[in-house]
Scaffold this motif. Structure first.
Motif, PDB file in Angstrom:
ATOM      1  N   ASP A 187       0.825  -1.200   0.000  1.00 40.75           N
ATOM      2  CA  ASP A 187       0.000   0.000   0.000  1.00 40.75           C
ATOM      3  C   ASP A 187       0.865   1.258   0.000  1.00 40.75           C
ATOM      4  OD1 ASP A 187      -2.318  -1.475   0.018  1.00 40.75           O
ATOM      5  OD2 ASP A 187      -2.687  -1.238   2.175  1.00 40.75           O
ATOM      6  N   ILE A 188       0.475   2.238  -0.792  1.00 39.46           N
ATOM      7  CA  ILE A 188       1.121   3.549  -0.819  1.00 39.46           C
ATOM      8  C   ILE A 188       0.169   4.541  -0.169  1.00 39.46           C
ATOM      9  CG2 ILE A 188       2.157   5.335  -2.272  1.00 39.46           C
ATOM     10  CD1 ILE A 188       2.489   3.113  -4.427  1.00 39.46           C
ATOM     11  N   VAL A 189       0.651   5.256   0.831  1.00 36.67           N
ATOM     12  CA  VAL A 189      -0.198   6.119   1.648  1.00 36.67           C
ATOM     13  C   VAL A 189       0.436   7.496   1.768  1.00 36.67           C
ATOM     14  CG1 VAL A 189      -1.207   6.461   3.942  1.00 36.67           C
ATOM     15  CG2 VAL A 189      -1.123   4.156   2.943  1.00 36.67           C
ATOM     16  N   LEU A 190      -0.359   8.531   1.529  1.00 37.36           N
ATOM     17  CA  LEU A 190       0.091   9.900   1.741  1.00 37.36           C
ATOM     18  C   LEU A 190      -0.375  10.366   3.115  1.00 37.36           C
ATOM     19  CD1 LEU A 190       1.336  12.544   0.547  1.00 37.36           C
ATOM     20  CD2 LEU A 190      -1.005  13.180  -0.078  1.00 37.36           C
ATOM     21  N   GLY A 191       0.557  10.876   3.910  1.00 36.67           N
ATOM     22  CA  GLY A 191       0.217  11.463   5.189  1.00 36.67           C
ATOM     23  C   GLY A 191       0.330  12.972   5.099  1.00 36.67           C
ATOM     24  N   THR A 192      -0.787  13.687   5.291  1.00 39.25           N
ATOM     25  CA  THR A 192      -0.768  15.148   5.269  1.00 39.25           C
ATOM     26  C   THR A 192      -0.929  15.662   6.690  1.00 39.25           C
ATOM     27  OG1 THR A 192      -3.161  15.212   4.818  1.00 39.25           O
ATOM     28  CG2 THR A 192      -1.682  15.308   2.930  1.00 39.25           C
ATOM     29  N   GLU A 193      -0.080  16.612   7.054  1.00 37.95           N
ATOM     30  CA  GLU A 193      -0.108  17.151   8.412  1.00 37.95           C
ATOM     31  C   GLU A 193      -1.303  18.086   8.574  1.00 37.95           C
ATOM     32  OE1 GLU A 193       2.207  16.358  11.860  1.00 37.95           O
ATOM     33  OE2 GLU A 193       2.337  15.631   9.798  1.00 37.95           O
ATOM     34  N   ASN A 194      -2.006  17.950   9.704  1.00 40.00           N
ATOM     35  CA  ASN A 194      -3.206  18.758   9.938  1.00 40.00           C
ATOM     36  C   ASN A 194      -2.867  20.203  10.281  1.00 40.00           C
ATOM     37  OD1 ASN A 194      -4.698  16.414   9.540  1.00 40.00           O
ATOM     38  ND2 ASN A 194      -4.707  15.913  11.724  1.00 40.00           N
ATOM     39  N   SER A 195      -1.744  20.410  10.972  1.00 41.08           N
ATOM     40  CA  SER A 195      -1.293  21.742  11.350  1.00 41.08           C
ATOM     41  C   SER A 195       0.175  21.659  11.717  1.00 41.08           C
ATOM     42  CB  SER A 195      -2.104  22.280  12.531  1.00 41.08           C
ATOM     43  OG  SER A 195      -1.700  21.667  13.733  1.00 41.08           O
ATOM     44  N   PRO A 196       0.877  22.775  11.829  1.00 35.00           N
ATOM     45  CA  PRO A 196       2.283  22.738  12.230  1.00 35.00           C
ATOM     46  C   PRO A 196       2.499  22.144  13.615  1.00 35.00           C
ATOM     47  CG  PRO A 196       1.781  24.836  11.202  1.00 35.00           C
ATOM     48  CD  PRO A 196       0.470  24.142  11.412  1.00 35.00           C
ATOM     49  N   SER A 197       1.479  22.119  14.436  1.00 32.45           N
ATOM     50  CA  SER A 197       1.628  21.559  15.780  1.00 32.45           C
ATOM     51  C   SER A 197       1.458  20.043  15.815  1.00 32.45           C
ATOM     52  CB  SER A 197       0.626  22.205  16.738  1.00 32.45           C
ATOM     53  OG  SER A 197      -0.700  21.975  16.308  1.00 32.45           O
ATOM     54  N   GLY A 198       1.023  19.433  14.715  1.00 38.12           N
ATOM     55  CA  GLY A 198       0.958  17.980  14.665  1.00 38.12           C
ATOM     56  C   GLY A 198      -0.380  17.432  14.220  1.00 38.12           C
ATOM     57  N   GLY A 199      -0.450  16.094  14.182  1.00 36.36           N
ATOM     58  CA  GLY A 199      -1.642  15.401  13.727  1.00 36.36           C
ATOM     59  C   GLY A 199      -1.584  15.148  12.241  1.00 36.36           C
ATOM     60  N   GLN A 200      -1.646  13.885  11.830  1.00 39.63           N
ATOM     61  CA  GLN A 200      -1.500  13.549  10.421  1.00 39.63           C
ATOM     62  C   GLN A 200      -2.713  12.758   9.934  1.00 39.63           C
ATOM     63  OE1 GLN A 200       1.663  10.760   8.582  1.00 39.63           O
ATOM     64  NE2 GLN A 200       2.629  12.786   8.451  1.00 39.63           N
ATOM     65  N   THR A 201      -3.201  13.109   8.751  1.00 38.47           N
ATOM     66  CA  THR A 201      -4.304  12.396   8.113  1.00 38.47           C
ATOM     67  C   THR A 201      -3.754  11.526   7.000  1.00 38.47           C
ATOM     68  OG1 THR A 201      -5.865  14.185   8.591  1.00 38.47           O
ATOM     69  CG2 THR A 201      -6.472  12.640   6.846  1.00 38.47           C
ATOM     70  N   SER A 202      -4.178  10.258   6.962  1.00 34.17           N
ATOM     71  CA  SER A 202      -3.688   9.301   5.971  1.00 34.17           C
ATOM     72  C   SER A 202      -4.651   9.176   4.797  1.00 34.17           C
ATOM     73  CB  SER A 202      -3.496   7.919   6.617  1.00 34.17           C
ATOM     74  OG  SER A 202      -2.511   7.971   7.619  1.00 34.17           O
ATOM     75  N   HIS A 203      -4.075   9.076   3.588  1.00 32.66           N
ATOM     76  CA  HIS A 203      -4.856   8.931   2.364  1.00 32.66           C
ATOM     77  C   HIS A 203      -4.271   7.766   1.565  1.00 32.66           C
ATOM     78  CE1 HIS A 203      -6.104  13.153   3.180  1.00 32.66           C
ATOM     79  NE2 HIS A 203      -4.824  13.323   3.453  1.00 32.66           N
ATOM     80  N   ALA A 204      -5.065   6.738   1.278  1.00 31.75           N
ATOM     81  CA  ALA A 204      -4.613   5.628   0.433  1.00 31.75           C
ATOM     82  C   ALA A 204      -4.524   6.125  -1.007  1.00 31.75           C
ATOM     83  CB  ALA A 204      -5.580   4.464   0.539  1.00 31.75           C
ATOM     84  N   VAL A 205      -3.346   5.970  -1.621  1.00 28.06           N
ATOM     85  CA  VAL A 205      -3.145   6.549  -2.956  1.00 28.06           C
ATOM     86  C   VAL A 205      -2.650   5.539  -3.987  1.00 28.06           C
ATOM     87  CG1 VAL A 205      -2.784   8.880  -2.089  1.00 28.06           C
ATOM     88  CG2 VAL A 205      -0.827   7.338  -2.306  1.00 28.06           C
ATOM     89  N   GLY A 206      -2.473   4.278  -3.608  1.00 34.17           N
ATOM     90  CA  GLY A 206      -2.025   3.302  -4.584  1.00 34.17           C
ATOM     91  C   GLY A 206      -1.594   2.000  -3.943  1.00 34.17           C
ATOM     92  N   HIS A 207      -1.263   1.037  -4.787  1.00 29.89           N
ATOM     93  CA  HIS A 207      -0.778  -0.269  -4.315  1.00 29.89           C
ATOM     94  C   HIS A 207       0.167  -0.839  -5.358  1.00 29.89           C
ATOM     95  CE1 HIS A 207      -0.965  -4.133  -2.128  1.00 29.89           C
ATOM     96  NE2 HIS A 207      -0.806  -4.648  -3.345  1.00 29.89           N
ATOM     97  N   VAL A 208       1.377  -1.173  -4.925  1.00 28.52           N
ATOM     98  CA  VAL A 208       2.386  -1.768  -5.797  1.00 28.52           C
ATOM     99  C   VAL A 208       3.122  -2.825  -4.985  1.00 28.52           C
ATOM    100  CG1 VAL A 208       4.492  -1.375  -7.127  1.00 28.52           C
ATOM    101  CG2 VAL A 208       2.720   0.384  -7.083  1.00 28.52           C
ATOM    102  N   PRO A 209       3.200  -4.068  -5.452  1.00 27.74           N
ATOM    103  CA  PRO A 209       3.906  -5.103  -4.697  1.00 27.74           C
ATOM    104  C   PRO A 209       5.375  -4.757  -4.481  1.00 27.74           C
ATOM    105  CG  PRO A 209       2.540  -6.087  -6.410  1.00 27.74           C
ATOM    106  CD  PRO A 209       2.537  -4.609  -6.661  1.00 27.74           C
ATOM    107  N   VAL A 210       5.928  -5.250  -3.396  1.00 27.86           N
ATOM    108  CA  VAL A 210       7.344  -5.036  -3.094  1.00 27.86           C
ATOM    109  C   VAL A 210       8.202  -5.516  -4.263  1.00 27.86           C
ATOM    110  CG1 VAL A 210       9.252  -5.712  -1.587  1.00 27.86           C
ATOM    111  CG2 VAL A 210       7.016  -5.209  -0.597  1.00 27.86           C
TER     112      VAL A 210
END
Length: 279
Positions: A187-210
């Motif tokens: 799974d390929i996942v993008l983590g975007t920070e919610n604010s400079p003080s912290g907290g991250q939201t994950s977004h599934a963006v793809g899948h490629v086998p190892v």
């Protein structure tokens, strides 16, 4: 927009900073449909050309705008290799950063046990964007900024971060704006920070086998939008206004996301293309 040549003459419509690409190994598993925003040149003019055994990554990639951090050094202070030492076929390489002689890939190895930065529990072999004059890159969100890569994760224990936009000056936060993760299940996942003080939201963006080759472009446009392309599929994410005062820089490589006492487990990532464009 200024055009910067790589290691061979080439005309382009985008400014390119960093990266001469090899064609990735192309078994049936190799991904296609890479939408590059920068110049892509194949060394020697032929697909699949491998680097010579003695050639460091700097002989195939433009590393004049990158600095390397390795998982060695003293506690809380990992060793850093300057861009001047990385450049050229006789530039720096070791067991954590080297040319894979089988396919010419610029390869990063980050074991689960290694020296970390004060704000992380995880070791890394990772490039940090620099300016050509040797100063740290530190660009504003305005304009257009893109980091493009073709890569494959050779091995990973849990997950590995293969690309980042990190906060520079403008405040006290040491957080990233975003991190692109690859997980052991593909799974390929993008983590975007919610604010400079912290907290991250994950977004599934793809899948490629190892072990399979894939591509990404991480971009910022108009100062308020993250543009992510993974193997030709593009998604967009808003940038919270709390980041407006911060400047940014790119990172790429193997930033392992697991730790233990093992020096044999970890994340090995091979790059076949790495370019940065600002406009």
């Amino acid at each position: 927009m200024r055009i910067r040549p790589l290691l061979i003459p080439f005309a382009a419509t985008a400014a390119v900073i960093g990266g001469l690409a090899f064609a990735a190994p192309a078994p049936a598993s190799s991904s296609t449909g890479l939408h590059s925003t920068g110049v892509v040149a194949e060394r020697g003019g032929g697909a699949g050309t491998a680097a010579k055994a003695s050639s460091a990554p700097g002989g195939s990639f433009d590393l004049s705008v990158w600095e390397l951090q390795e998982p060695v050094g003293s506690p809380g202070s990992p060793t850093t290799i300057s861009s001047s030492r990385l450049q050229g076929a006789n530039g720096f390489q070791d067991s954590y950063f080297y040319t894979d002689t089988r396919d010419g890939a610029m390869t990063f190895w980050a074991p689960e046990k290694g020296v970390t930065t004060p704000n992380s529990h995880y070791a890394r072999s990772e490039l940090r964007e620099m300016n050509r004059d040797g100063s740290p890159a530190n660009w504003s969100l305005g304009g257009t900024h893109k980091l493009s890569a073709t890569l494959r994760v050779v091995s990973v224990t849990s997950s590995v971060c293969v690309g980042q936009i990190h906060l520079g000056t403008g405040g006290s936060s040491t957080k990233p704006l975003l991190e692109l993760y690859y997980h052991a299940n593909g799974d390929i996942v993008l983590g975007t920070e919610n604010s400079p003080s912290g907290g991250q939201t994950s977004h599934a963006v793809g899948h490629v086998p190892v072990g399979r080759t894939w591509s990404y472009t991480i971009g910022v446009s108009s100062g308020h939008t993250i543009d992510l392309t993974v193997d030709g599929s593009t998604t967009h994410y808003p940038i919270p206004s709390s980041f407006n005062s911060y400047r940014q820089y790119f990172k790429a490589g193997s930033y392992n996301q697991s730790s233990s006492n093992s020096t044999t487990k970890g994340a090995r990532v091979a790059f076949y293309k790495l370019t940065v464009a600002h406009g």
